[in-house]
Design a protein around this motif. Structure first.
Motif, mmCIF file in Angstrom:
data_model
loop_
_atom_site.group_PDB
_atom_site.id
_atom_site.type_symbol
_atom_site.label_atom_id
_atom_site.label_comp_id
_atom_site.label_asym_id
_atom_site.label_seq_id
_atom_site.Cartn_x
_atom_site.Cartn_y
_atom_site.Cartn_z
ATOM 1 N N LYS A 1 0.808 -1.222 0.000
ATOM 2 C CA LYS A 1 0.000 0.000 0.000
ATOM 3 C C LYS A 1 0.837 1.266 0.000
ATOM 4 O O LYS A 1 0.339 2.347 0.276
ATOM 5 C CB LYS A 1 -0.942 -0.010 1.206
ATOM 6 C CG LYS A 1 -2.131 -0.927 0.994
ATOM 7 C CD LYS A 1 -3.126 -0.797 2.122
ATOM 8 C CE LYS A 1 -4.361 -1.627 1.808
ATOM 9 N NZ LYS A 1 -5.077 -1.999 3.017
ATOM 10 N N ARG A 2 2.131 1.108 -0.312
ATOM 11 C CA ARG A 2 2.981 2.292 -0.258
ATOM 12 C C ARG A 2 2.651 3.255 -1.409
ATOM 13 O O ARG A 2 2.051 2.889 -2.406
ATOM 14 C CB ARG A 2 4.448 1.865 -0.338
ATOM 15 C CG ARG A 2 4.936 1.213 0.948
ATOM 16 C CD ARG A 2 6.334 0.707 0.796
ATOM 17 N NE ARG A 2 6.438 -0.329 -0.231
ATOM 18 C CZ ARG A 2 7.588 -0.728 -0.756
ATOM 19 N NH1 ARG A 2 8.728 -0.173 -0.364
ATOM 20 N NH2 ARG A 2 7.612 -1.671 -1.671
ATOM 21 N N LYS A 3 3.099 4.476 -1.225
ATOM 22 C CA LYS A 3 2.773 5.516 -2.215
ATOM 23 C C LYS A 3 3.662 5.417 -3.460
ATOM 24 O O LYS A 3 4.747 4.861 -3.415
ATOM 25 C CB LYS A 3 3.011 6.895 -1.604
ATOM 26 C CG LYS A 3 2.133 7.233 -0.439
ATOM 27 C CD LYS A 3 2.647 8.491 0.223
ATOM 28 C CE LYS A 3 2.085 8.619 1.617
ATOM 29 N NZ LYS A 3 1.100 9.666 1.769
ATOM 30 N N ILE A 4 3.191 6.036 -4.519
ATOM 31 C CA ILE A 4 3.995 6.174 -5.733
ATOM 32 C C ILE A 4 4.338 7.653 -5.888
ATOM 33 O O ILE A 4 3.481 8.511 -5.702
ATOM 34 C CB ILE A 4 3.195 5.739 -6.967
ATOM 35 C CG1 ILE A 4 2.780 4.291 -6.852
ATOM 36 C CG2 ILE A 4 4.010 5.933 -8.231
ATOM 37 C CD1 ILE A 4 1.898 3.874 -8.011
ATOM 38 N N GLY A 5 5.566 7.903 -6.220
ATOM 39 C CA GLY A 5 5.953 9.290 -6.479
ATOM 40 C C GLY A 5 5.998 9.536 -7.974
ATOM 41 O O GLY A 5 6.359 8.654 -8.751
ATOM 42 N N VAL A 6 5.593 10.716 -8.387
ATOM 43 C CA VAL A 6 5.647 11.053 -9.813
ATOM 44 C C VAL A 6 6.194 12.463 -9.981
ATOM 45 O O VAL A 6 5.849 13.363 -9.218
ATOM 46 C CB VAL A 6 4.249 11.016 -10.476
ATOM 47 C CG1 VAL A 6 4.386 11.054 -11.985
ATOM 48 C CG2 VAL A 6 3.463 9.805 -10.063
ATOM 49 N N VAL A 7 7.063 12.614 -10.976
ATOM 50 C CA VAL A 7 7.521 13.949 -11.338
ATOM 51 C C VAL A 7 6.478 14.529 -12.296
ATOM 52 O O VAL A 7 6.208 13.938 -13.337
ATOM 53 C CB VAL A 7 8.906 13.881 -12.018
ATOM 54 C CG1 VAL A 7 9.331 15.253 -12.499
ATOM 55 C CG2 VAL A 7 9.933 13.311 -11.062
ATOM 56 N N VAL A 8 5.867 15.633 -11.910
ATOM 57 C CA VAL A 8 4.779 16.162 -12.739
ATOM 58 C C VAL A 8 5.035 17.583 -13.226
ATOM 59 O O VAL A 8 5.465 18.444 -12.477
ATOM 60 C CB VAL A 8 3.421 16.135 -11.990
ATOM 61 C CG1 VAL A 8 2.910 14.731 -11.862
ATOM 62 C CG2 VAL A 8 3.512 16.799 -10.629
ATOM 63 N N LYS A 9 4.744 17.784 -14.511
ATOM 64 C CA LYS A 9 4.722 19.136 -15.064
ATOM 65 C C LYS A 9 3.308 19.681 -14.863
ATOM 66 O O LYS A 9 2.462 19.004 -14.279
ATOM 67 C CB LYS A 9 5.036 19.095 -16.568
ATOM 68 C CG LYS A 9 6.331 18.404 -16.921
ATOM 69 C CD LYS A 9 6.627 18.518 -18.404
ATOM 70 C CE LYS A 9 5.714 17.707 -19.277
ATOM 71 N NZ LYS A 9 5.898 16.274 -19.250
ATOM 72 N N GLY A 10 3.047 20.855 -15.416
ATOM 73 C CA GLY A 10 1.713 21.448 -15.249
ATOM 74 C C GLY A 10 0.592 20.528 -15.694
ATOM 75 O O GLY A 10 -0.327 20.213 -14.943
ATOM 76 N N LEU B 1 3.747 13.915 -5.195
ATOM 77 C CA LEU B 1 3.952 14.616 -6.461
ATOM 78 C C LEU B 1 5.108 15.607 -6.358
ATOM 79 O O LEU B 1 5.116 16.475 -5.484
ATOM 80 C CB LEU B 1 2.675 15.355 -6.873
ATOM 81 C CG LEU B 1 1.424 14.484 -7.031
ATOM 82 C CD1 LEU B 1 0.209 15.343 -7.299
ATOM 83 C CD2 LEU B 1 1.611 13.460 -8.124
ATOM 84 N N ILE B 2 6.061 15.424 -7.250
ATOM 85 C CA ILE B 2 7.165 16.375 -7.325
ATOM 86 C C ILE B 2 6.847 17.312 -8.481
ATOM 87 O O ILE B 2 6.926 16.920 -9.647
ATOM 88 C CB ILE B 2 8.501 15.649 -7.575
ATOM 89 C CG1 ILE B 2 8.748 14.607 -6.481
ATOM 90 C CG2 ILE B 2 9.647 16.654 -7.651
ATOM 91 C CD1 ILE B 2 9.934 13.719 -6.727
ATOM 92 N N TYR C 1 0.748 19.584 -5.926
ATOM 93 C CA TYR C 1 2.090 19.014 -5.744
ATOM 94 C C TYR C 1 2.414 18.934 -4.265
ATOM 95 O O TYR C 1 1.779 19.592 -3.438
ATOM 96 C CB TYR C 1 3.147 19.843 -6.475
ATOM 97 C CG TYR C 1 3.162 21.304 -6.078
ATOM 98 C CD1 TYR C 1 3.822 21.731 -4.928
ATOM 99 C CD2 TYR C 1 2.491 22.256 -6.848
ATOM 100 C CE1 TYR C 1 3.823 23.073 -4.557
ATOM 101 C CE2 TYR C 1 2.474 23.591 -6.488
ATOM 102 C CZ TYR C 1 3.150 23.990 -5.337
ATOM 103 O OH TYR C 1 3.138 25.300 -4.959
ATOM 104 N N ASP C 2 3.411 18.116 -3.942
ATOM 105 C CA ASP C 2 3.902 18.069 -2.573
ATOM 106 C C ASP C 2 5.155 18.912 -2.428
ATOM 107 O O ASP C 2 5.350 19.594 -1.439
ATOM 108 C CB ASP C 2 4.192 16.628 -2.176
ATOM 109 C CG ASP C 2 2.911 15.814 -2.091
ATOM 110 O OD1 ASP C 2 2.060 16.181 -1.270
ATOM 111 O OD2 ASP C 2 2.759 14.868 -2.869
#
Lengths: 345, 141, 328
Positions: free
Chosen positions: C79-88, C110-111, C177-178
């Motif tokens: 159940k761990r989180k997924i991180g994603v590099v996100v643009k607009g 979210l990065i 975003y975080d």
């Protein structure tokens, strides 16, 4: 093998002659990219292309094919569809795409006497004469030389044209090819030793221009030990399962069959399918033997580089580079095979 | 030459438009017989793909009928349908399908007369633009 | 400008957390201008991460591609989180999915990257064909891309290579975003997506001629669907057999129906990342359909997708005074 030359300005005349007797197919440019289409006017042909976006497998293994038609009523009749009986000439096919046909042959035509022959493929294949066109300038992702092939290979075509400047050098490979140009001999002239030297130079230059190579030595054996390697999971993580690689590939040949019907009549059709879709292996029970993208990515590589060579002694890859060119997430088959070679088992 | 008689598929909601069409019939109002009615429980139940599918399978036009705003039996179905069809209509127009082919109307159970008038207008308009050929299934195998 | 050190530093910090499974970002591809999505499971993996104007791929798609296979006996769900590099636009896609309850906010890290527009791969490959070596592209403050090929430096005006959808982008900064890398991009005036206007003014027959030509070419590989971060239905309407909405045979009628269906299902949801058009192997201008609907929706219902997780979906709500001039 007979060698002739054809001066470039006589090409339209030759094509017009051919088009008057045969159904002529060739590369046509539309909306910025080329594809093989039926040609009425030889002016339409575009020979500046390198590879058509969609491989010419679609001419013989059509995307949509009617297998039979049926009607509903008191008496049900099943009819075989009308097939195109015209003799075909496919002009301007690249050696790698022509090799694609040779790879598809054992699948659809069987390997020995008594094997099932797919009538739709076989009919079109036998009725087609292939006029190949050598590549003078290979593309970035071309790697046909890695499969004992060359940009000017005449192995899988009936006639091969090679651009040697003012003229085309013509290799006549098969009886079928000979037959085709028998009536056109007035357009051609005998090839001189000098012409042949130029052709060889052109071929060598093209081979030297190929920058990417795949080392397939021992891959079949290596893959046997790699079924559970984490390379597949790693590659599949970035795969979005779009299926472009299989749709554009000259050797992929999976299909799906469906019935289409209106009130009183219908047909069973065959359409291209892709092993990269989860529905492809879905059973009626709901069980899916290839549930994850990892299984599907692995299957694509194994089919081309393990199962196929084991069955037919040939890799199901022609080195055309389409799957590398158009993959949106840079899944690079050359890179994968290189990693397979490096992998520790 | 015979005059072109269009096929129009009418998706009418059970509570208002269908009852309206019924009333047109029982009141013996004459209207063109080109509309083939499919009853649905609510205009909000109409998947906009029905429209495309109807045009593919032989319809020359599609008429969608619902209750007047505020009158929906399920209180908001027709409002939702209004949004959906508005977007679909504009999309079809953009692709090059004549806007006259997709129509929507509010007909209440008491408006038999209006239903007949709408059908007349729609049929007239579609007769003018002719049969739908663009995305019709050919069914030739 | 995104500071690479900062990106790697932050990624490392996040991946070191116990509640994060992996982070999706970009790394160098195998040749030329290629960039590939990268997955960091450990801080070492994060070393490979990069960000450049070449990073056009919408990574939000990986949040919905996460496979949840049936668990074996005794196995527990990760159940761990997924991180994603996100643009607009990527971030807007995530917002939209959360809004539709397709994802939970707490499952994601979210990065955010304030985006200055990405390069259209087709355009740059046309300008500099046949590049085998990996090439880096940097954007300077002067609206130019600096491209270093074989020791020679090329300066190309940004507008020549910029993706068409980026030219008309109104939301370059991630709405959700975080962590945000660098400073928010100032929103300058954007060009209108002019292609739609041109076609809109033409007569119906011309419109059909235009689209007919494109739809005839469609090979129905459904790459547009698979690459789209918002096409995440468990079973797509195109795949159902009973009812079969569209037939599998490839012809103009079915191809048109498929393209209408795809575009329509993204009404009020499409976030204009342009991924569908980018992946299309036969160059169908799919973004024109999406943009057309986006503009209609904005005009008629004053609705913009992917900005607020709490907002209701476009077709799940209504206003009593929605336009109804088309109703008889």
């Amino acid at each position: 093998m007979e060698n002739l030359v054809l001066s470039k300005e006589k090409l339209p005349e030759m094509l017009t002659e051919i088009a008057s007797k045969y159904a002529l197919f060739g590369p046509i440019e539309e909306n910025g990219f080329t594809s093989f289409k039926h040609i009425n006017n030889s002016q339409e042909i575009n020979l500046d292309y390198l590879l058509t976006r969609i491989s010419p497998k679609s001419l013989i293994f059509q995307q949509t094919e009617t297998l039979f038609t049926f009607n509903k009523g008191k008496e049900v009749k099943v009819n075989t569809p009308k097939t195109d009986e015209a003799k075909r000439v496919i002009f301007g096919i690249r050696p790698c795409d022509a090799r694609g046909y040779s790879i598809l042959d054992p699948v659809f035509e069987g390997k020995k006497e008594g094997d099932y022959k797919d009538p739709f493929y076989t009919k079109k294949r036998n009725r087609s004469t292939l006029i190949g066109l050598s590549c003078n300038k290979p593309d970035l992702n071309c790697f046909c030389t890695s499969f004992d092939d060359s940009p000017a290979s005449a192995k899988n075509v009936d006639i091969l044209f090679t651009d040697i400047g003012e003229k085309y050098f013509v290799d006549i490979v098969t009886e079928k090819g000979k037959e085709l140009i028998e009536n056109l001999s007035k357009l051609f002239s005998k090839a001189s030793e000098e012409n042949r030297e130029v052709r060889e130079k052109v071929e060598q230059d093209a081979i030297n221009a190929i920058t990417r190579h795949m080392n397939t030595e021992g891959v079949v054996k290596k893959l046997d030990k790699m079924f559970n390697h984490d390379l597949w999971q790693k590659t599949a993580m970035r795969c979005v399962g779009c299926g472009i690689c299989t749709f554009l590939c000259p050797t992929c040949h999976c299909f799906d069959m469906q019935d289409e019907a209106i009130l009183k009549e219908g047909a069973r059709i065959r359409v291209w399918d892709s092993c990269m879709y989860p529905e492809y292996t879905m059973h009626a029970s709901g069980h899916n033997p290839r549930p994850a993208r990892m299984n599907r990515v692995r299957n694509r590589i194994y089919h081309k580089f393990s199962y196929f060579p084991k069955n037919d002694k040939i890799f199901a890859c022609t080195g055309c580079g389409r799957c590398i060119d158009y993959c949106p997430v840079n899944i690079d088959i050359i890179d994968i095979i290189a990693k397979v070679k490096e992998a520790k088992t | 030459m015979e005059e072109f008689e269009p096929n129009i598929i009418g998706f009418l909601c059970n509570w208002c438009s269908y009852a309206g069409a019924d009333l047109a019939g029982t009141s013996r109002i004459q209207y063109p017989p080109n509309v083939k009615i499919i009853k649905v429980m609510c205009s909000g139940r109409i998947n906009p793909m029905y429209v495309v599918n109807a045009l593919q399978q032989g319809a020359d036009g599609v008429l969608i009928g619902g209750c007047h705003p505020g009158d929906c039996h399920y209180s908001r179905g027709n409002y939702l349908a209004r949004r959906r069809i508005a977007v679909m209509k504009r999309l079809l127009e953009y692709i090059g399908i004549e806007p006259e082919r997709v129509r929507m109307t509010w007909v209440s159970a008491a408006e038999g007369r209006k239903f007949a008038e709408v059908v007349e207008e729609v049929t007239e308009d579609i007769k003018k633009i002719g049969p739908m050929k663009k995305i019709r299934r050919e069914n030739v195998w | 400008m995104v500071d690479l050190k900062n990106l790697i530093e932050i990624t490392k910090k996040i991946i070191s957390r116990e509640d994060v499974k992996y982070i999706v970002g970009y790394k160098k591809g195998t040749y030329g201008f290629q960039i590939m999505p990268a997955f960091a499971y450990t801080p070492e993996d994060a070393e490979e991460f990069i960000y450049s104007p070449l990073c056009s791929k919408n990574l939000a798609v990986y949040t919905i591609l996460e496979e949840k296979l049936p668990l074996k006996r005794g196995e527990e769900e990760d159940k761990r989180k997924i991180g994603v590099v996100v643009k607009g636009c990527d971030s807007r896609a995530v917002v939209q999915i959360i809004q539709e309850k397709g994802l939970k906010r707490e499952d994601l890290v979210l990065i955010g990257i304030p985006c200055r527009g990405v390069i259209e791969p087709k355009k740059i490959e046309k300008m500099f064909p046949n590049q085998t070596d990996l090439i880096e592209v940097i954007e300077n403050d002067n609206s130019e891309y600096i491209i270093n090929i074989g020791g020679k430096t090329h300066k190309v005006p940004k507008n020549e290579l910029l993706s068409d959808v980026c030219k008309s982008c109104e939301f370059p900064n991630p709405p959700l975003y975080d962590v945000l890398l660098g400073e928010e991009v100032e929103i300058t005036e954007t060009e209108e997506f002019s292609k739609i206007n041109e076609l809109d003014e033409k007569p119906t027959e011309d419109k059909w001629e235009y689209w007919k030509e494109h739809f005839e070419r469609c090979i129905r590989c459904y790459a547009c669907r698979e690459a789209c971060p918002l096409c995440y239905c468990k079973e797509c309407m195109a795949d159902t057999l009973n009812p079969q909405w569209i037939r599998r045979s490839v012809n103009l009628s079915e191809n048109t129906a498929w393209n209408i269906m795809r575009a329509y299902h993204l009404a009020g949801r499409c976030i204009s990342c342009g991924e569908c058009e980018r992946v299309c192997p036969v160059n169908i201008p799919l973004m024109e359909l999406n943009k057309k609907i986006e503009r209609d929706v904005k005009k008629m219902f004053d609705y913009t997708s992917g900005l607020d997780e709490e907002e209701k979906p476009l077709f799940g709500m209504f206003k009593p005074d929605d336009p109804e001039d088309f109703i008889l």
